[in-house]
Scaffold this motif. Structure first.
Motif, PDB file in Angstrom:
ATOM      1  N   ARG A   1     -38.426 -21.023   6.346  1.00 55.13           N
ATOM      2  CA  ARG A   1     -38.400 -20.667   4.926  1.00 55.13           C
ATOM      3  C   ARG A   1     -37.481 -21.589   4.147  1.00 55.13           C
ATOM      4  O   ARG A   1     -37.634 -21.766   2.951  1.00 55.13           O
TER       5      ARG A   1
ATOM      6  N   ASN B   1     -34.665  -3.497  15.521  1.00 54.81           N
ATOM      7  CA  ASN B   1     -35.147  -2.696  14.407  1.00 54.81           C
ATOM      8  C   ASN B   1     -36.637  -2.405  14.617  1.00 54.81           C
ATOM      9  O   ASN B   1     -37.252  -2.875  15.578  1.00 54.81           O
TER      10      ASN B   1
ATOM     11  N   ARG C   1     -39.317  -3.368  13.287  1.00 59.65           N
ATOM     12  CA  ARG C   1     -40.249  -4.502  13.306  1.00 59.65           C
ATOM     13  C   ARG C   1     -40.217  -5.191  14.666  1.00 59.65           C
ATOM     14  O   ARG C   1     -41.246  -5.560  15.228  1.00 59.65           O
TER      15      ARG C   1
ATOM     16  N   ALA D   1     -26.460 -10.082  17.354  1.00 57.92           N
ATOM     17  CA  ALA D   1     -26.506  -8.623  17.382  1.00 57.92           C
ATOM     18  C   ALA D   1     -27.628  -8.086  18.267  1.00 57.92           C
ATOM     19  O   ALA D   1     -27.780  -6.871  18.405  1.00 57.92           O
TER      20      ALA D   1
ATOM     21  N   PRO E   1     -22.762  -2.679  14.206  1.00 56.46           N
ATOM     22  CA  PRO E   1     -22.805  -4.048  14.740  1.00 56.46           C
ATOM     23  C   PRO E   1     -21.452  -4.545  15.233  1.00 56.46           C
ATOM     24  O   PRO E   1     -21.285  -5.750  15.413  1.00 56.46           O
TER      25      PRO E   1
ATOM     26  N   PRO F   1     -13.926  -9.257   8.866  1.00 52.47           N
ATOM     27  CA  PRO F   1     -14.023  -8.013   8.098  1.00 52.47           C
ATOM     28  C   PRO F   1     -15.119  -7.066   8.582  1.00 52.47           C
ATOM     29  O   PRO F   1     -15.110  -5.882   8.227  1.00 52.47           O
ATOM     30  N   MET F   2     -16.037  -7.533   9.380  1.00 55.47           N
ATOM     31  CA  MET F   2     -17.041  -6.625   9.938  1.00 55.47           C
ATOM     32  C   MET F   2     -16.436  -5.749  11.025  1.00 55.47           C
ATOM     33  O   MET F   2     -16.924  -4.651  11.306  1.00 55.47           O
TER      34      MET F   2
ATOM     35  N   GLU G   1     -32.384 -13.060   0.888  1.00 53.77           N
ATOM     36  CA  GLU G   1     -31.030 -13.613   0.860  1.00 53.77           C
ATOM     37  C   GLU G   1     -30.599 -13.926  -0.571  1.00 53.77           C
ATOM     38  O   GLU G   1     -29.437 -13.726  -0.941  1.00 53.77           O
TER      39      GLU G   1
ATOM     40  N   VAL H   1     -20.162  -7.109   3.050  1.00 52.06           N
ATOM     41  CA  VAL H   1     -18.861  -7.455   3.627  1.00 52.06           C
ATOM     42  C   VAL H   1     -18.510  -8.889   3.237  1.00 52.06           C
ATOM     43  O   VAL H   1     -19.262  -9.824   3.549  1.00 52.06           O
ATOM     44  N   TYR H   2     -17.390  -9.026   2.552  1.00 55.39           N
ATOM     45  CA  TYR H   2     -16.925 -10.359   2.149  1.00 55.39           C
ATOM     46  C   TYR H   2     -15.746 -10.785   3.011  1.00 55.39           C
ATOM     47  O   TYR H   2     -14.862  -9.980   3.314  1.00 55.39           O
TER      48      TYR H   2
ATOM     49  N   MET I   1     -20.713 -12.071   4.153  1.00 55.68           N
ATOM     50  CA  MET I   1     -20.984 -12.249   5.584  1.00 55.68           C
ATOM     51  C   MET I   1     -22.338 -11.721   6.026  1.00 55.68           C
ATOM     52  O   MET I   1     -22.876 -12.146   7.041  1.00 55.68           O
ATOM     53  N   ASN I   2     -22.862 -10.749   5.328  1.00 53.89           N
ATOM     54  CA  ASN I   2     -24.071 -10.084   5.822  1.00 53.89           C
ATOM     55  C   ASN I   2     -25.169 -10.014   4.753  1.00 53.89           C
ATOM     56  O   ASN I   2     -25.881  -9.013   4.664  1.00 53.89           O
TER      57      ASN I   2
ATOM     58  N   GLY J   1     -31.436  -9.678   5.458  1.00 53.04           N
ATOM     59  CA  GLY J   1     -32.089  -8.472   5.923  1.00 53.04           C
ATOM     60  C   GLY J   1     -31.785  -8.120   7.366  1.00 53.04           C
ATOM     61  O   GLY J   1     -31.967  -6.963   7.778  1.00 53.04           O
ATOM     62  N   LEU J   2     -31.318  -9.078   8.136  1.00 57.42           N
ATOM     63  CA  LEU J   2     -31.028  -8.803   9.546  1.00 57.42           C
ATOM     64  C   LEU J   2     -29.665  -8.149   9.712  1.00 57.42           C
ATOM     65  O   LEU J   2     -29.514  -7.185  10.466  1.00 57.42           O
ATOM     66  N   ASP J   3     -28.684  -8.652   9.004  1.00 54.26           N
ATOM     67  CA  ASP J   3     -27.317  -8.174   9.196  1.00 54.26           C
ATOM     68  C   ASP J   3     -26.933  -7.034   8.262  1.00 54.26           C
ATOM     69  O   ASP J   3     -25.991  -6.301   8.543  1.00 54.26           O
TER      70      ASP J   3
END
Lengths: 219, 764
Positions: free
Chosen positions: A2, A62, A64, A81, A142, A191-192, B291, B676-677, B683-684, B687-689
């Motif tokens: 993409r 997920n 999908r 993940a 996650p 931060p995650m 995104e 989440v910054y 950071m996320n 669509g995946l994260d």
């Protein structure tokens, strides 16, 4: 793609039925790289011979991925993940690659560290053991996920999400708490999820999973 | 509780949605489906830096590349008013002097394929001088903080009424302040207890399935766009200002909308698509990726300091508050969100004194804008959390304390404001009873909490028009600007019209919105359609009906009170007179159309703090039961009971869908990581994260209970239902956590790590 990447040649592998099946090979089950997650979830063969693995597998990905994603495609995409490698590594699965030099087999617990060049993942061989048991906890994704395999006094622990690639530890069950903590590399600290929390949770979840297996609870 | 009108034929029934078949068969057309021969595709170059001065842009290599038809940089904005915004026009179409967040738009290309456009962007050379960044409101407000705007952008402060005011640039990076005050500040001095708490609210992304997308083309001298927008008429006006073009030479068309949740208001993809279409002379489609959605709009993170004074018996007396909204890099709708966050912070309680400021602080992050709940979510989180804190400190049950202090039905919210139009105690009892609050057993890490989510509904001074046309054979055109955004408004409006005209639902059609023909509507937002637009629709239907009856009475030579309209016949006594031959007999065989026009707008009223009284008040009562894992901090949601008051549900099933959808959306900011910054780096943002609640995240104990208390201002007593049930979710769960383990968490989201840290802290 993409974002602009292009491929000179695209080859559709879906016409190769040998890549799709799930076969009983006696000591192991061979899962074709093009088998979908859904194929694994619903395989009567796996339900009979690797029920705990199949039950754990139904929880990853997920919707999908679960419905249409292939096992091989997701393994090779190597998203941090994705828990497929964690489960496969813990139960001692092997990844089968076709290379210029012929077919090679690599342990799932280490293959992600150095995938062979010019290779095509064709199958995953999952050992069948009468004594090995498996338990899995992904409730803290996650941030961290943990899978534990137990075979006699030997325990294998797989840790997902906490590092850039899955981490595995094998050892004696009696030493697990200290030895696992000592062997665990510093987890990702961002931060995650903080490194200290991830490390602490690896200890909590692995202990719980071992206790669960000792009690005889299913995955 | 329910004082409903008599049974109705169409209203109040779970009729199949009018969009059910096209949407479930894939036949429905969205803007993403719009296509033209020769249509070009737009892609934009985005800033890799959070804050930088743009020293140079060279797009010379792009012009002439294969498939490339048009390029836009800051050098191509001559003749335009190149910035847009709501109150403050600060966001440029493409970067001019600076970029202000990672993802800020720098340049745009239109090419025959998306790949060609992406390849062309890589050939644009941009020079940047990196500037210091401010990633949080605390950093942005510091005395030495770099300013995102060194000079004040063009903008206005609107007129406010009693007790309310607005101001700009009161501090570094402070783009707007809304303030509201009433009563005597000395009320605090009379209080037995003062509670001061800071609450932190997380930042979600709307995650609408249809991305931001516009298809633009020149139709002669008319700019014609198809766009996924919630407010096509204000958008048209803003585009006319930006392009210095007559408003009636801009045509905005809106097919079905693949959700918006507030994000799709005002300019998004439209200016770039139009610019490229004008430059290339071809239709241009600008469709963002998921995104890019994350880089375009988000909810407001917030810090809320709340001070509340109460008497020893639990009576609420005074509240002051200071809210800091993280507005991101541009003001967007922040001033409007500030109005509502500040105005709603008191909650639906009785106060002698209120004094609230809400500041919008610019940071080098994705611009924040309207988001379902519109400031009410942030305010409810803080207000309803503190109610529980107060209750526990006073040794009172949180439910009882709410029952003691909530406003009565009909009581004015604040001086000059309209009355509360739901029975709050009855509503709270519904969820408390259903969750089993009174008989709850505690221990083993389990507990329950309740909350009243609260907001006003209907926007501010929001006008709507509608038109009803009825053909010779009884086909009905329902023309209004309420957009089908997934909420079921086409169905609800059609049911209202069918009921009023005493006709069959399938006779009513709802033409696609086209600003050339569709009556004016300020926007599909603010939970306004059923209480605002629908009043205009109702009026239009009744006007048209009156014309039909007057015509028939004249033809039948009788009084209008002797006849009734019945499925496009006139019933007079026991005789039915079909209207079609009657119409053709008078107007000729070519037929005729009866029309009715309707209008609704709240009256301007300077006694009302927001210059017009709120049309209605929207509530979501919530109750939660949780189990907290003390070793991991993981919250397991066992029950979530939510309830909204539809007044009179036009379509109960659709209303429940809104209640349940909004409640689940409310879970995003509570149990999942949100945006989440890491500094100014998201950071996320993909669509995946990015995690939104899945069906598998919904507990078996998730229940919605639709109330129909019958006090709404909309047709048949209806009230808004689209946002209420997301408002109580966060505080109900946090209150349940404290009930379970005695630990109060004041910051969202309630991630396991945060919960465990709070447990550790409480344990010393």
């Amino acid at each position: 793609m993409r974002s602009g990447d292009t491929a000179g040649t695209l080859i559709n592998l879906s016409a190769l039925p040998t890549l799709c099946g799930i076969e009983d090979r006696g000591d192991f089950i061979r899962v074709g790289a093009l088998a979908t997650h859904w194929d694994v979830e619903t395989s009567p063969l796996l339900a009979t011979r690797l029920a705990a693995f199949q039950a754990a597998w139904t929880t990853i990905g997920n919707v999908r991925i679960r419905m249409t994603g292939t096992v091989g495609g997701n393994l090779m995409a190597a998203e941090r993940a994705y828990d497929g490698p964690v489960l496969l590594g813990v139960i001692g699965a092997k990844l089968i690659f076709l290379t210029d030099a012929g077919e090679i087999s690599l342990p799932a617990l280490s293959a992600h560290q150095d995938y062979p060049d010019r290779a095509l993942l064709t199958a995953i061989d999952i050992p069948v053991s009468m004594t090995a048991r498996l338990s899995f906890d992904r409730s803290l994704k996650p941030v961290v996920s943990v899978a534990v395999g137990l075979d006699g006094g030997v325990v294998s622990v797989g840790v997902g999400c906490a590092h850039t690639t899955p981490f595995f530890w094998l050892g004696r069950i009696d030493d697990m708490e200290d030895a696992l903590s000592a062997a665990l590399p510093d987890p990702i600290d961002n931060p995650m999820g903080g490194a200290a929390y991830r490390r602490r949770m690896v200890g909590v979840l692995s202990r719980r999973l071992v206790d669960r297996l000792r009690r005889g609870d299913a995955s | 509780m329910n004082e409903m009108s008599a049974n109705l034929d169409v209203v109040g029934h779970d009729t199949v949605r009018k969009d059910a078949v096209p949407k479930t068969t894939g036949a429905a057309t969205y803007t993403v489906d719009v296509s033209f021969p020769g249509m070009l595709h737009a892609k934009v170059l985005r800033s890799p830096h959070a804050h930088a001065r743009v020293t140079s842009i060279d797009a010379s290599k792009v012009r002439g590349m294969p498939g490339v038809h048009a390029v836009v940089t800051r050098d191509d904005l001559d003749g335009l008013n190149p910035t847009y915004g709501y109150f403050i026009k600060d966001q440029p179409i493409v970067a001019m002097d600076k970029v202000r967040y990672i993802g800020d738009t720098v340049a745009a290309v239109a090419a025959e394929t998306e790949l060609q456009a992406v390849a062309a962007l890589e050939q644009i050379t941009v020079g940047y001088k990196i500037l210091p960044t401010v990633a949080t409101v605390e950093e942005a407000m510091a005395e030495t903080a770099p300013e995102l705007f060194e000079e004040e952008p063009m903008g206005v402060v609107p007129a406010y009424g009693q007790g309310a005011s607005g101001a700009r640039r009161l501090g570094r990076n402070n783009c707007y302040r809304f303030s509201y005050e009433t009563g005597d500040e000395a009320a605090f001095d009379r209080c037995d207890h003062i509670f001061e708490d800071r609450f932190v609210f997380s930042r979600d992304q709307h995650f609408h399935l249809e991305p931001f997308v516009t298809v633009a083309r020149m139709d002669g001298d008319v700019i014609e766009i198809w766009s996924s927008t919630q407010n096509p008429f204000p958008l048209r006006k803003e585009l006319a200002r930006v392009f210095q073009y007559p408003e009636n030479r801009i045509r905005v068309r809106v097919p079905y909308l693949g959700a918006g949740y507030g994000a799709k208001n005002n300019c998004k993809t439209e200016p770039i698509a139009i610019l490229l279409a004008r430059l290339s002379g071809k239709p241009v489609r600008f469709c963002m990726t998921t995104e890019e959605n994350f880089l375009t709009q988000s909810q407001h993170a917030a810090i809320l300091d709340v001070k509340t004074g109460v008497m020893a018996d639990g009576t609420f007396v005074a509240r002051s508050g200071h809210i800091l909204l993280d507005s991101g890099a541009y003001s967007d709708a922040s001033p409007l969100v500030a109005e509502k966050a500040g105005y709603r912070l008191p909650g639906p309680y009785n106060w002698q004194h209120l004094n609230i400021d809400c500041d919008c602080i610019l940071t080098n992050t994705t611009p924040a804008g309207p988001y379902r709940g519109f400031g009410g979510t942030q305010a409810s989180w803080a207000s309803e959390s503190q109610v529980d804190i107060i209750a526990r400190a006073l040794g009172r049950d949180p439910l009882d304390l709410r029952m003691q202090n909530v406003k009565n039905l009909g009581e004015a919210y604040v001086p000059g404001e309209s009355g509360i139009d739901s029975d709050l105690r009855a509503g709270l009892k519904v969820v408390a009873d259903r969750v089993g609050y009174e008989a709850r057993s505690r221990g083993d890490g389990r507990g329950m909490g309740v909350s009243i989510g609260f907001k006003d509904a209907g926007g501010v001074n929001k006008p709507s028009q509608a038109r009803i046309r009825i053909t010779t054979t009884g086909g009905v055109y329902l023309e209004c600007g309420a957009i089908e955004i997934g909420q079921g408004i086409h169905t609800a409006m059609s049911q209202i019209v069918a009921e009023l005209l005493n006709t069959q639902l399938d006779r009513v059609v709802y033409p696609e919105l086209n600003t050339d023909y569709t009556p004016f509507e300020q926007g599909t937002n603010a939970s306004s359609a059923i209480i605002g637009t629908a009043q205009a629709v109702q009026q239009a239907a009744l006007v048209a009906k009156q014309k039909v009856l007057e015509f028939a009475a004249r033809e039948l030579d009788c009084g209008i009170d002797e006849i009734e309209l019945d499925d496009w016949s006139i019933r007079k006594g026991n005789d039915a007179h079909p209207l079609a031959p009657m119409i053709m007999g008078y107007y000729g065989g070519t037929g005729y159309e009866f029309t009715g026009a309707g209008f609704f707008k709240p009256e301007l009223d300077h006694a009302a703090p927001l210059e017009s009284q709120c049309v209605s008040w929207e509530f979501g009562w919530g109750a939660a039961e949780v189990e907290v894992d003390r070793e991991t901090g993981l919250i397991r949601l066992l029950q979530l009971v939510v309830s909204g008051d539809a007044g009179r549900a036009i379509n109960p099933l659709v209303c429940r869908g809104q209640d349940e959808g909004s409640a689940v959306m409310g879970l995003t900011g509570v149990l999942f990581p949100c945006m989440v910054y890491d500094g100014a780096i998201l950071m996320n943002g993909n669509g995946l994260d990015y995690r939104v609640p899945l069906a598998t995240d919904i507990p078996d104990g998730f229940v919605s209970i639709l109330q129909e208390q019958g006090h709404g201002p909309g047709p048949f007593g209806s009230k808004s239902i689209g946002e209420g049930c997301m408002l109580p979710v966060a505080s109900a769960i946090a209150n349940a956590v404290e009930d379970a383990i005695g630990v109060r968490i004041r910051e969202l989201p309630l991630t396991p790590e945060r919960v465990l840290a709070a447990i550790d802290e409480a344990c010393g």
